[in-house]
Each structure stands twice: as structure tokens, then as C-alpha cells.
Design a protein around this motif. Sequence first.
Motif, PDB file in Angstrom:
ATOM      1  N   PHE A   1      -5.336   5.433  -4.816  1.00 34.60           N
ATOM      2  CA  PHE A   1      -6.216   5.336  -5.982  1.00 34.60           C
ATOM      3  C   PHE A   1      -6.982   4.007  -5.975  1.00 34.60           C
ATOM      4  O   PHE A   1      -7.466   3.549  -6.994  1.00 34.60           O
ATOM      5  N   ALA A   2      -7.091   3.395  -4.799  1.00 32.64           N
ATOM      6  CA  ALA A   2      -7.747   2.096  -4.694  1.00 32.64           C
ATOM      7  C   ALA A   2      -9.220   2.202  -5.071  1.00 32.64           C
ATOM      8  O   ALA A   2      -9.889   3.201  -4.782  1.00 32.64           O
TER       9      ALA A   2
ATOM     10  N   LEU B   1      -6.056  -2.340 -15.815  1.00 34.48           N
ATOM     11  CA  LEU B   1      -5.678  -1.554 -14.636  1.00 34.48           C
ATOM     12  C   LEU B   1      -5.985  -2.264 -13.327  1.00 34.48           C
ATOM     13  O   LEU B   1      -6.054  -1.612 -12.279  1.00 34.48           O
ATOM     14  N   LEU B   2      -6.161  -3.572 -13.348  1.00 33.30           N
ATOM     15  CA  LEU B   2      -6.495  -4.260 -12.103  1.00 33.30           C
ATOM     16  C   LEU B   2      -5.393  -4.101 -11.060  1.00 33.30           C
ATOM     17  O   LEU B   2      -5.665  -3.958  -9.872  1.00 33.30           O
ATOM     18  N   GLY B   3      -4.146  -4.132 -11.500  1.00 27.97           N
ATOM     19  CA  GLY B   3      -3.063  -3.956 -10.540  1.00 27.97           C
ATOM     20  C   GLY B   3      -2.966  -2.561  -9.984  1.00 27.97           C
ATOM     21  O   GLY B   3      -2.410  -2.352  -8.896  1.00 27.97           O
ATOM     22  N   ALA B   4      -3.513  -1.579 -10.680  1.00 26.58           N
ATOM     23  CA  ALA B   4      -3.406  -0.174 -10.257  1.00 26.58           C
ATOM     24  C   ALA B   4      -4.507   0.241  -9.297  1.00 26.58           C
ATOM     25  O   ALA B   4      -4.400   1.304  -8.681  1.00 26.58           O
ATOM     26  N   VAL B   5      -5.587  -0.539  -9.174  1.00 30.02           N
ATOM     27  CA  VAL B   5      -6.715  -0.140  -8.325  1.00 30.02           C
ATOM     28  C   VAL B   5      -6.821  -1.002  -7.083  1.00 30.02           C
ATOM     29  O   VAL B   5      -7.833  -0.984  -6.395  1.00 30.02           O
ATOM     30  N   ALA B   6      -5.775  -1.768  -6.777  1.00 29.72           N
ATOM     31  CA  ALA B   6      -5.777  -2.586  -5.570  1.00 29.72           C
ATOM     32  C   ALA B   6      -5.675  -1.691  -4.335  1.00 29.72           C
ATOM     33  O   ALA B   6      -5.170  -0.561  -4.410  1.00 29.72           O
TER      34      ALA B   6
ATOM     35  N   SER C   1       1.147   4.452  -7.977  1.00 29.01           N
ATOM     36  CA  SER C   1       0.911   3.426  -8.985  1.00 29.01           C
ATOM     37  C   SER C   1       2.000   2.373  -8.850  1.00 29.01           C
ATOM     38  O   SER C   1       3.042   2.626  -8.223  1.00 29.01           O
ATOM     39  N   PRO C   2       1.802   1.198  -9.414  1.00 30.83           N
ATOM     40  CA  PRO C   2       2.856   0.175  -9.340  1.00 30.83           C
ATOM     41  C   PRO C   2       4.180   0.647  -9.926  1.00 30.83           C
ATOM     42  O   PRO C   2       5.244   0.386  -9.352  1.00 30.83           O
TER      43      PRO C   2
END
Length: 558
Positions: free
Chosen positions: A156-157, A267-272, A188-189
Motif C-alpha cells: 500500500f506504499a 497515515l504517514l507510517g502506513a504509506v511507507a 499495515s504496521p
Amino acid sequence: MTDTSSTEIAVVRGEMQPWSDATGPRRPAGGPVLAALLDDLLPHASHALVLGPHDGDLVAAVAARSARVTVLLRSVSDATELRAAVDAPNLRVVAGALDGLVEQGDTGFDVVLAADGLDRVLGYDSPEWDWPRRAAATAGLAAPGAVVVVGLTNEFALTDLLDGRPAHQRHGDDEWRPLHDDPARPASPRQFRDALAASGLDVTALYAAFDTAGSTHTLLDTDAAAAGRPGHPAARLTVRGLEAAAAAQPLLAPVAMGADAAARAGLLGAVAPGWLAVCGVRAAHTAYAAVGPRRVLSADLSGDRWRVAVAGADAPAGTELQPVDETAELPDSESVERLLWRLAAAEDVPGFRRVAARLGDWVRDGADGLLVVLDDTGVDGDGFARGLLAWRGAAPASPAERLAAAWHRFHDRLVGGHHRHPWPPWQTREDLVTVWLAMCGEQADAAVLDRGRRLADALAEAADAPAGGGTDVRTALADAEDARVRAVELAGHVAGLERTLRFRDQQLKVRENRLRALRAELRAFKGSKAGQFAEVIRKAAVIRDPKRVARAVKRRLR
């Protein structure tokens, strides 16, 4: 397990030959940023396992603090090259798959490093293990209380969502991995953490990972990334990492725009592009980031303050810049650029002027002699604070020159990003920079503007990711629309000029006909007796000396 004495590697079931995981688009995991993290994390181990393709320097660093090291690579050729490249007597290289290593019964590793992830650890004839099964096998190789580092690619990047290539062009035969469609794969994280916990691993730190072709560029704690807002240090680190990760691919839209939206949604951590989980040991820092080829930034977030340090040596990015390595503290606040963009979009010129005046006072009061990068300078109460990265001019720069560099860069990002602002479009860059410098209390001349332009270009080269993917589709469409509007405007201008030319042509024809009529009347007048009499009168009128004329007449009569 068989031992091949000719190549000094061991072989277990599942080896791939001919094959290489070191020559494809995604190289083995490595880079100074990952090395800095592992230097802070890894203890002195009795037996360490490096699972999957990793850079030779990284393997050598693990071998330097371990009594024994086993490296598992599925490619025989990669295993042979690694054995030849790393000179470590305690290193054992195994060619084969994860399931083959599990069958051999090798367990009890007190360090397990799988930073490349678990996608390149199975061979052609391996069983179709889904991701949780591979994670469970990896956890089974670790001893109780072992330090385990596992990576995972994010499907999901943001870089994948904005990738302009069709799906079949993103992966080739050189990126072979099992089960591309794995419904059990974490996405996801939270799912990543839960999947590792289900495998018996206690995740103590989870980083959002940004890499360029396998070389880690930025690592940021997912909780800090989720709490980051547009313009804040965590968001700035994320945008730098995303731009570096997407530098070599065609994009549908700039990743910075998507990162801003993700930051507002938390959601910055989820789109890495991926994540890196640390199990069994506490992480040392909140973030790591690459600053040049050999310098690594480490940052810690405590409350609403960041503590930043830079380690490593690196040559200046250019003749105009000198990197700054001093440890500094900065607020967890939005950047000055973000504040000015908001004021410009609201057409609040008085508010923009007040911020610019405060900025000029801050620079003249010293600002530690640093170059001002507005997108990396934080608002600190009524003042300002340096950003994550700091630069000085290789030659001393006056406050006016430092401010000129800041405003040149601000203009490039304001206009290049198509942000709203209240200034008329016919004002050139130099005009606007001069206006903004005047707001800061500085007068601009040609020398100041020229030095500021050079410093801004050097800062862009040092601080921004290289634009290797070309123009994104959204920008291309916007440029095409601008070109269409411009073409319509030019067509209207051309039509007006053509109409004017037709009027001028008709006027010239009328004048030409009038002149012809006058010439005809003049010729008719000259042939008449009245014309001849008028000619005599004209000649008589020019006589000024009658005696002289009489003498000339007498000579002619003789």
C-alpha cells in the motif's frame, strides 16, 4: 547439508542456479543508514544468522561483532561471490532456501537479520509458504531472547499507488518471489506487528523504511510518523524518503502532495515503501536518514522537541556549501515555508510581511551563520529554529545573501508547486525576491541576487532527491492545459494582429489610390497653360539678384 570445497560454501535444499538476487532492480539490503541502526542495535553474538541478500559491508559488520555468522542466500552464484568478497574466518555462507535450512535443524541463533524481508528466501522447489509461515520459520531459528530484525515491503506504499507503470511492468523475471497474491501477508504496521507476535516475536520498535533500490535512505518510527503533520520534522523526513524512493520511477503525481494528505490523516507510517521490525532489543533513535553518500542523521523525539545529530564524514555537496554536524535541538513544529504558503494562499500580505520581517531580524541576529532553508526551518514561538539539516556557505555569506538564497528556493518551490499567491504573474523571480528581501529589511543588488541564486541551486542539489523519474503525469497534464490556454490566448492575439493588418492594408490601399489620383491631376496641371504660367511665376519668384539675371540674359542673346 553438503559442503562444496571448491567454492567454500555449503548447500541446502532449495538453491537456485543460475540465479542472482544482487543484479536486479532491487539490490541486497544495505547502506550507511541500515548499518548505523544495526551498529546501535546488535549485541556481541555467539552465532548470528543473516537471512536473505544483504550487502557485503553489512555482513562484514555483523561478522565483526559475532563469534560465528551464517549467511543464507538462495543463489549459488551470490553465495560464492559473497564468500570471496568478505574476508571473515568466522563466516559461513549457505546456498539454499529457508525451508532447507529449517530441515537441517540449525537453530539457536541469538541474532537473526532479515532486513531484506522474507520474499527472497524460498527457491523454485520450495513449498508454497505464505508470509506468516515464513515468519514462523524465521522465529523458530532464533534462540529465546534473540535480537531479530525483519523487513517487509508495503503493498500500500504511496510510491506504488502513484507509480505510472502498469502492474506487469513493475516486476520482472529478475524479481522472482513466491505468492505475489498472498492474502495472509501483512499490509499495515498493526498487521505486521500482530503477525510477528503470532510467530512468537515481541516487536520492540517498528520503523517506516524508505530505500532506493535496496539501500536504506530513511528509517522513521511508525508512531512518530503517524503523529507527524504537514511541515513538521517527521513529515519532512517522510517526504525526503518518499522522494528518494520514487526518484527512478515515473509518477502519476508528486509524492509530496500525497504525503501531505497522508500526514493530515495520520497515515504517514502506513504509506511507507516498507517497514523494519526490531524484536528483542530497544531502538536507540527515533529516526535515521541519509545525508549525502557517507553521512547519517540520527534524531530522537522527546515530547515536543527533536534532538538531531549527524555522524560520518562527507565532502561538501558543492563549492558553495559546507555541511554542519553539530548536535542541535529543534521544536516539533511546522516549517516557515508551510506558514508562508498558508499566508500567501489566503492573500494575507500583511501577515506575510510580518513573518518576513521577523525572519530578517533572526538572520541578522546571527542564526548561527547558517543558510536559511525555509522548508526545513521551524517556527519556535516568536522566533525560528534550524531544521534537521544544516548548511553553511563555503565562503562567508552576508545576511542579505543568505536571505536571498532562502527566497530563491522559496520561489522555486512556490511556483514549481503551483501554490496560490497574491503577486501578479508578470513579476519575474528577481522582482519577487527583491520584494521579499525588502520585507526582511534588506536591499537587493545584482551581486546579492546572483550569490543567492548559486546558494539556492547548491542547496537544491544537496537537500532534494534527484529527479530521475521525469515529469509526473499530473504535472504533465497541468503543463499541457497551461499550454492549451496559452495557445488559445496566442491564437486570439494572432487574430487581433491579423485584423489590424487587414485594416492597415486597406488604409494603405486608400492612400495609394489617393496618391495616384494626385499624381494624375498634377501631370494634367503641368501640361496646361495655367501650369506653364505657374511654372514661370515660380521661377521668377526665386530671383534674388535682377542685375545678375539681366547679364545672363544678355549673354544668351549674343
